[in-house]
Write a protein that holds these residues in place. Sequence first.
Motif, mmCIF file in Angstrom:
data_model
loop_
_atom_site.group_PDB
_atom_site.id
_atom_site.type_symbol
_atom_site.label_atom_id
_atom_site.label_comp_id
_atom_site.label_asym_id
_atom_site.label_seq_id
_atom_site.Cartn_x
_atom_site.Cartn_y
_atom_site.Cartn_z
ATOM 1 N N GLU A 72 22.869 52.241 36.825
ATOM 2 C CA GLU A 72 23.981 53.158 36.563
ATOM 3 C C GLU A 72 24.417 53.896 37.818
ATOM 4 O O GLU A 72 25.605 54.178 37.994
ATOM 5 C CB GLU A 72 23.572 54.166 35.476
ATOM 6 N N ILE A 73 23.475 54.174 38.712
ATOM 7 C CA ILE A 73 23.783 54.936 39.919
ATOM 8 C C ILE A 73 24.779 54.197 40.826
ATOM 9 O O ILE A 73 25.512 54.808 41.599
ATOM 10 C CB ILE A 73 22.476 55.271 40.682
ATOM 11 N N TYR A 74 24.799 52.859 40.728
ATOM 12 C CA TYR A 74 25.694 52.064 41.582
ATOM 13 C C TYR A 74 26.932 51.560 40.854
ATOM 14 O O TYR A 74 27.784 50.894 41.457
ATOM 15 C CB TYR A 74 24.943 50.851 42.149
ATOM 16 N N LYS A 75 27.038 51.871 39.570
ATOM 17 C CA LYS A 75 28.067 51.218 38.758
ATOM 18 C C LYS A 75 29.488 51.598 39.174
ATOM 19 O O LYS A 75 30.350 50.736 39.346
ATOM 20 C CB LYS A 75 27.858 51.529 37.280
ATOM 21 N N LYS A 76 29.770 52.892 39.339
ATOM 22 C CA LYS A 76 31.137 53.303 39.677
ATOM 23 C C LYS A 76 31.563 52.754 41.026
ATOM 24 O O LYS A 76 32.705 52.299 41.194
ATOM 25 C CB LYS A 76 31.246 54.838 39.664
ATOM 26 N N GLU A 77 30.650 52.777 41.971
ATOM 27 C CA GLU A 77 30.965 52.242 43.299
ATOM 28 C C GLU A 77 31.233 50.733 43.226
ATOM 29 O O GLU A 77 32.163 50.219 43.859
ATOM 30 C CB GLU A 77 29.797 52.525 44.244
ATOM 31 N N SER A 78 30.437 50.035 42.428
ATOM 32 C CA SER A 78 30.608 48.590 42.292
ATOM 33 C C SER A 78 31.916 48.242 41.591
ATOM 34 O O SER A 78 32.597 47.284 41.970
ATOM 35 C CB SER A 78 29.428 47.994 41.514
ATOM 36 N N LEU A 79 32.278 49.006 40.589
ATOM 37 C CA LEU A 79 33.551 48.782 39.901
ATOM 38 C C LEU A 79 34.725 49.041 40.838
ATOM 39 O O LEU A 79 35.743 48.332 40.802
ATOM 40 C CB LEU A 79 33.648 49.658 38.655
ATOM 41 N N ALA A 92 34.700 48.650 44.131
ATOM 42 C CA ALA A 92 34.772 47.529 45.069
ATOM 43 C C ALA A 92 35.365 46.296 44.403
ATOM 44 O O ALA A 92 36.151 45.561 45.019
ATOM 45 C CB ALA A 92 33.381 47.232 45.624
ATOM 46 N N ARG A 93 35.017 46.058 43.147
ATOM 47 C CA ARG A 93 35.589 44.912 42.435
ATOM 48 C C ARG A 93 37.095 45.079 42.256
ATOM 49 O O ARG A 93 37.859 44.126 42.421
ATOM 50 C CB ARG A 93 34.916 44.729 41.075
ATOM 51 N N ALA A 94 37.518 46.285 41.948
ATOM 52 C CA ALA A 94 38.949 46.543 41.774
ATOM 53 C C ALA A 94 39.713 46.289 43.069
ATOM 54 O O ALA A 94 40.825 45.749 43.046
ATOM 55 C CB ALA A 94 39.167 47.979 41.301
ATOM 56 N N VAL A 95 39.118 46.666 44.182
ATOM 57 C CA VAL A 95 39.765 46.443 45.481
ATOM 58 C C VAL A 95 39.990 44.949 45.713
ATOM 59 O O VAL A 95 41.064 44.527 46.149
ATOM 60 C CB VAL A 95 38.920 47.065 46.612
ATOM 61 N N TYR A 96 38.989 44.154 45.404
ATOM 62 C CA TYR A 96 39.140 42.701 45.603
ATOM 63 C C TYR A 96 40.166 42.123 44.629
ATOM 64 O O TYR A 96 41.071 41.386 45.032
ATOM 65 C CB TYR A 96 37.798 41.992 45.429
ATOM 66 N N GLU A 97 40.037 42.461 43.359
ATOM 67 C CA GLU A 97 40.874 41.821 42.348
ATOM 68 C C GLU A 97 42.316 42.312 42.368
ATOM 69 O O GLU A 97 43.248 41.529 42.170
ATOM 70 C CB GLU A 97 40.261 42.037 40.957
ATOM 71 N N ARG A 134 31.212 58.902 47.826
ATOM 72 C CA ARG A 134 29.886 59.047 47.217
ATOM 73 C C ARG A 134 29.563 60.515 46.958
ATOM 74 O O ARG A 134 28.419 60.944 47.088
ATOM 75 C CB ARG A 134 28.832 58.413 48.127
ATOM 76 N N ASP A 135 30.605 61.271 46.595
ATOM 77 C CA ASP A 135 30.431 62.703 46.375
ATOM 78 C C ASP A 135 30.384 63.062 44.895
ATOM 79 O O ASP A 135 30.488 64.239 44.527
ATOM 80 C CB ASP A 135 31.564 63.473 47.058
ATOM 81 N N GLU A 165 37.211 54.947 42.237
ATOM 82 C CA GLU A 165 38.098 53.779 42.241
ATOM 83 C C GLU A 165 39.475 54.061 42.843
ATOM 84 O O GLU A 165 39.943 53.330 43.726
ATOM 85 C CB GLU A 165 38.259 53.215 40.833
ATOM 86 N N ALA A 166 40.152 55.108 42.377
ATOM 87 C CA ALA A 166 41.510 55.381 42.861
ATOM 88 C C ALA A 166 41.544 55.645 44.367
ATOM 89 O O ALA A 166 42.369 55.057 45.083
ATOM 90 C CB ALA A 166 42.132 56.536 42.092
ATOM 91 N N PRO A 167 40.665 56.514 44.904
ATOM 92 C CA PRO A 167 40.713 56.730 46.355
ATOM 93 C C PRO A 167 40.320 55.505 47.165
ATOM 94 O O PRO A 167 40.849 55.287 48.261
ATOM 95 C CB PRO A 167 39.740 57.895 46.594
ATOM 96 N N PHE A 168 39.427 54.680 46.625
ATOM 97 C CA PHE A 168 39.018 53.488 47.372
ATOM 98 C C PHE A 168 40.137 52.439 47.375
ATOM 99 O O PHE A 168 40.375 51.775 48.389
ATOM 100 C CB PHE A 168 37.734 52.908 46.788
ATOM 101 N N LEU A 169 40.832 52.327 46.267
ATOM 102 C CA LEU A 169 42.009 51.460 46.236
ATOM 103 C C LEU A 169 43.064 51.955 47.220
ATOM 104 O O LEU A 169 43.654 51.168 47.971
ATOM 105 C CB LEU A 169 42.597 51.411 44.822
ATOM 106 N N ALA A 170 43.293 53.268 47.240
ATOM 107 C CA ALA A 170 44.294 53.834 48.148
ATOM 108 C C ALA A 170 43.919 53.598 49.603
ATOM 109 O O ALA A 170 44.775 53.270 50.439
ATOM 110 C CB ALA A 170 44.457 55.326 47.879
ATOM 111 N N ALA A 171 42.633 53.752 49.937
ATOM 112 C CA ALA A 171 42.181 53.550 51.315
ATOM 113 C C ALA A 171 42.378 52.102 51.743
ATOM 114 O O ALA A 171 42.854 51.819 52.843
ATOM 115 C CB ALA A 171 40.717 53.947 51.453
ATOM 116 N N ASN A 172 42.028 51.183 50.876
ATOM 117 C CA ASN A 172 42.171 49.769 51.231
ATOM 118 C C ASN A 172 43.629 49.332 51.250
ATOM 119 O O ASN A 172 44.012 48.478 52.056
ATOM 120 C CB ASN A 172 41.348 48.905 50.276
ATOM 121 N N ARG A 173 44.437 49.927 50.403
ATOM 122 C CA ARG A 173 45.875 49.630 50.439
ATOM 123 C C ARG A 173 46.463 50.098 51.778
ATOM 124 O O ARG A 173 47.256 49.393 52.414
ATOM 125 C CB ARG A 173 46.583 50.310 49.271
#
Length: 201
Positions: free
Chosen positions: A114-121, A123-128, A61-62, A67-75
């Motif tokens: 809009e403020i939540y959009k990137k974070e929400s995308l 999270a969706r990528a992590v699930y899908e 949230r900086d 998306e890329a770092p969140f995918l990497a963390a969950n992987r």
Amino acid sequence: MKILLFGATGMIGQRIAAELGNRGHQVTGMSRSGPVKGDVAQAGELARGYDVVVSAIAPPRDGSEPEAPFLAANRALIDGVRAAGVRRLLTVGGAGGLEVAPGVSLVDTPGFPEIYKKESLAARAVYEQLYRNVDDLDWTYVAPAAEIAPGDRTGVFRLGGDQLLTDADGRSFITAEDFAVAIADEVESGEHPRRRITVAY
């Protein structure tokens, strides 16, 4: 049960830790900033000997692209849980990926903040991209309602699947306290393996 909780100092993580602790479980809370420091990148080492791993980590949230770092963390989390020999993994997800109509996610609807959009995308990528393809762990991806905030613990709420839940007025809301109850219930029951579920009033 012995439970390892990542993201234990966040708004949701704190309440999950408290709820599980109040039920008599042995909870080890890990975070990057709390008194017990631990990161999902170390999950393979840290999770050994635990019955369940719970993740309440959030995307960055900086202002950077999350998306890329969140995918990497969950992987890293998924790989680490496997390496540690733990079968059960519960992950706090996001509401943005829930469907509001067939094939239409909440995050894709007009007027989504809009403020939540990137974070929400992210999270969706992590699930899908990750969780839906994991067939060797008993994971559960738990999405909150569209709105989640501190409030009362009532123990009364609804569970759903891939569709966003709303009340009679069209609002999708859950307190963080009741969301923690739902997480703890799932930890204890293991009722929804390899599924996304959602929690709302």
